[in-house]
Design an enzyme around this catalytic site. Structure first.
Site, PDB file in Angstrom:
ATOM      1  N   HIS A 171      -9.077 -10.955   8.818  1.00  0.00           N
ATOM      2  CA  HIS A 171      -9.002 -11.086   7.357  1.00  0.00           C
ATOM      3  C   HIS A 171      -9.695 -12.372   6.899  1.00  0.00           C
ATOM      4  O   HIS A 171     -10.399 -12.379   5.897  1.00  0.00           O
ATOM      5  CB  HIS A 171      -7.540 -11.156   6.899  1.00  0.00           C
ATOM      6  CG  HIS A 171      -6.736  -9.935   7.203  1.00  0.00           C
ATOM      7  ND1 HIS A 171      -5.748  -9.912   8.154  1.00  0.00           N
ATOM      8  CD2 HIS A 171      -6.765  -8.690   6.671  1.00  0.00           C
ATOM      9  CE1 HIS A 171      -5.191  -8.712   8.186  1.00  0.00           C
ATOM     10  NE2 HIS A 171      -5.799  -7.952   7.311  1.00  0.00           N
ATOM     11  N   GLN A 220       0.082   5.012   1.258  1.00  0.00           N
ATOM     12  CA  GLN A 220      -0.885   5.351   2.304  1.00  0.00           C
ATOM     13  C   GLN A 220      -0.229   5.543   3.670  1.00  0.00           C
ATOM     14  O   GLN A 220      -0.915   5.756   4.665  1.00  0.00           O
ATOM     15  CB  GLN A 220      -2.002   4.323   2.357  1.00  0.00           C
ATOM     16  CG  GLN A 220      -1.599   2.939   2.839  1.00  0.00           C
ATOM     17  CD  GLN A 220      -2.726   1.935   2.682  1.00  0.00           C
ATOM     18  OE1 GLN A 220      -3.029   1.485   1.581  1.00  0.00           O
ATOM     19  NE2 GLN A 220      -3.379   1.577   3.780  1.00  0.00           N
TER      20      GLN A 220
HETATM   21  O1  PAF Z   1      -7.278  -1.904   5.003  1.00  0.00           O
HETATM   22  C1  PAF Z   1      -6.169  -2.181   4.486  1.00  0.00           C
HETATM   23  O2  PAF Z   1      -5.510  -3.175   4.830  1.00  0.00           O
HETATM   24  C2  PAF Z   1      -5.598  -1.282   3.398  1.00  0.00           C
HETATM   25  O3  PAF Z   1      -5.892   0.052   3.650  1.00  0.00           O
HETATM   26  C3  PAF Z   1      -6.066  -1.682   1.991  1.00  0.00           C
HETATM   27  C4  PAF Z   1      -7.554  -1.544   1.809  1.00  0.00           C
HETATM   28  C5  PAF Z   1      -5.641  -3.121   1.689  1.00  0.00           C
HETATM   29  C6  PAF Z   1      -5.390  -0.767   0.941  1.00  0.00           C
HETATM   30  O4  PAF Z   1      -4.009  -0.854   1.002  1.00  0.00           O
END
Ligand code: PAF
Length: 284
Positions: A23, A47
């Site tokens: 990140h 998700q």
């Molecule tokens: O890749 C991720 O961490 C997630 O899928 C995102 C893009 C932050 C969406 O919740």
């Protein structure tokens, strides 16, 4: 915030927190393209499928915020559920979703029904809330990357999208917040995944030619067998064309492809990929 009035560019790095070096590399990349970097931290329930790791997903807002401070992130946006969805119920079926059917037919799509709809839903919301000029997503979630780029085009978001290369541990394992689920012996074996991808890519590259290179299904089956023998249960091992993410029978000159794999390993699900394009093939 009068950044926009001052003509300053804003980059968004959307995350689900549990920030690691992967990140932070996206944050550093974002900084090269904008005056301000905003990191969003939101473990998006829509998700996650039933039985997936929404509850267990690592959460560390305090240390995440500290890492962002060290990286000179201008703003951390860490909404709670009601700020994002304005309702009390975590019911993914009650919200608008986007589905890009063809691009979700392969790779993770069939194994995580509804997952990408949840991703597109929340990322679209984040785009509308933050209104960034630039957004950076990692290569590791490559199907997500292409889907979001398609959504940007389809929904006319005036956003430049960048891909951050996958960050790896010294032994090659792709960095992921979910690596904490691996037991010690699993962690030792996990780098096999990247080694396998590299071997397949090298096999295709070594054939150096300007002609299309057929994808040899027997080689893929051999690699799948090898992974299975080591306890990695392969969900898919695919070579797909971009940007449509359809299975490729051959590597055509001038095209970019992704070699992608997903495995179940103990309690974890690991994904990884490498990109292969004509440019990388030696000229004959
Ligand atoms: O890749 C991720 O961490 C997630 O899928 C995102 C893009 C932050 C969406 O919740």
């Amino acid at each position: 915030m009068d950044w926009r009035r001052k003509g300053q560019r804003v980059a968004l790095v959307p995350t689900m927190g549990a920030l690691h070096d992967g990140h932070l590399s996206l944050v550093r990349q974002a900084k090269q393209h904008a005056d301000h970097v905003i990191v969003s931290i939101f473990v998006n329930p829509t998700q996650f499928g039933p039985g997936e790791d929404f509850e267990q997903y690592p959460r560390s807002l305090h240390s995440d915020a500290e890492l962002c401070r060290q990286e000179k992130v201008s703003l951390v946006f860490a909404p709670d559920f009601s700020e994002m969805y304005g309702a009390k119920k975590h019911d993914r079926h009650q919200y608008i979703t986007f589905r890009i059917k063809k691009m979700t037919e392969y790779l993770c799509g069939p194994f995580r029904p509804g997952h990408f709809e949840g991703v597109l839903q929340v990322v679209n919301k984040l785009f509308n809330i933050v209104k960034p000029d630039v957004a950076v997503f990692g290569q590791k979630d490559i199907q997500q990357w292409y889907l979001i780029r398609k959504m940007i085009e389809e929904l006319d978001h005036p956003i430049e999208m960048l891909m951050g290369p996958t960050r790896r541990e010294p032994d090659g394992l792709a960095r992921s917040s979910r690596n904490v689920y691996l037991s010690d012996p699993e962690r030792k074996a996990a780098p096999m995944l990247f080694q396998t991808l590299q071997r397949v890519r090298n096999g295709l590259e070594k054939k150096g030619t300007r002609e299309a290179i057929p994808v040899d299904g027997a080689i893929i089956s051999e690699e799948v067998k090898r992974l299975s023998e080591n306890g990695l249960k392969v969900e898919y091992f695919s070579i797909v064309s971009t940007p449509d993410l359809q299975p490729a029978a051959a590597i055509e000159p001038g095209q970019t492809y992704v070699i992608a794999v997903a495995v179940r390993f103990g309690k974890s699900r690991l994904i990884d990929n490498v990109i292969i394009s004509h440019k990388e093939l030696p000229e004959s």
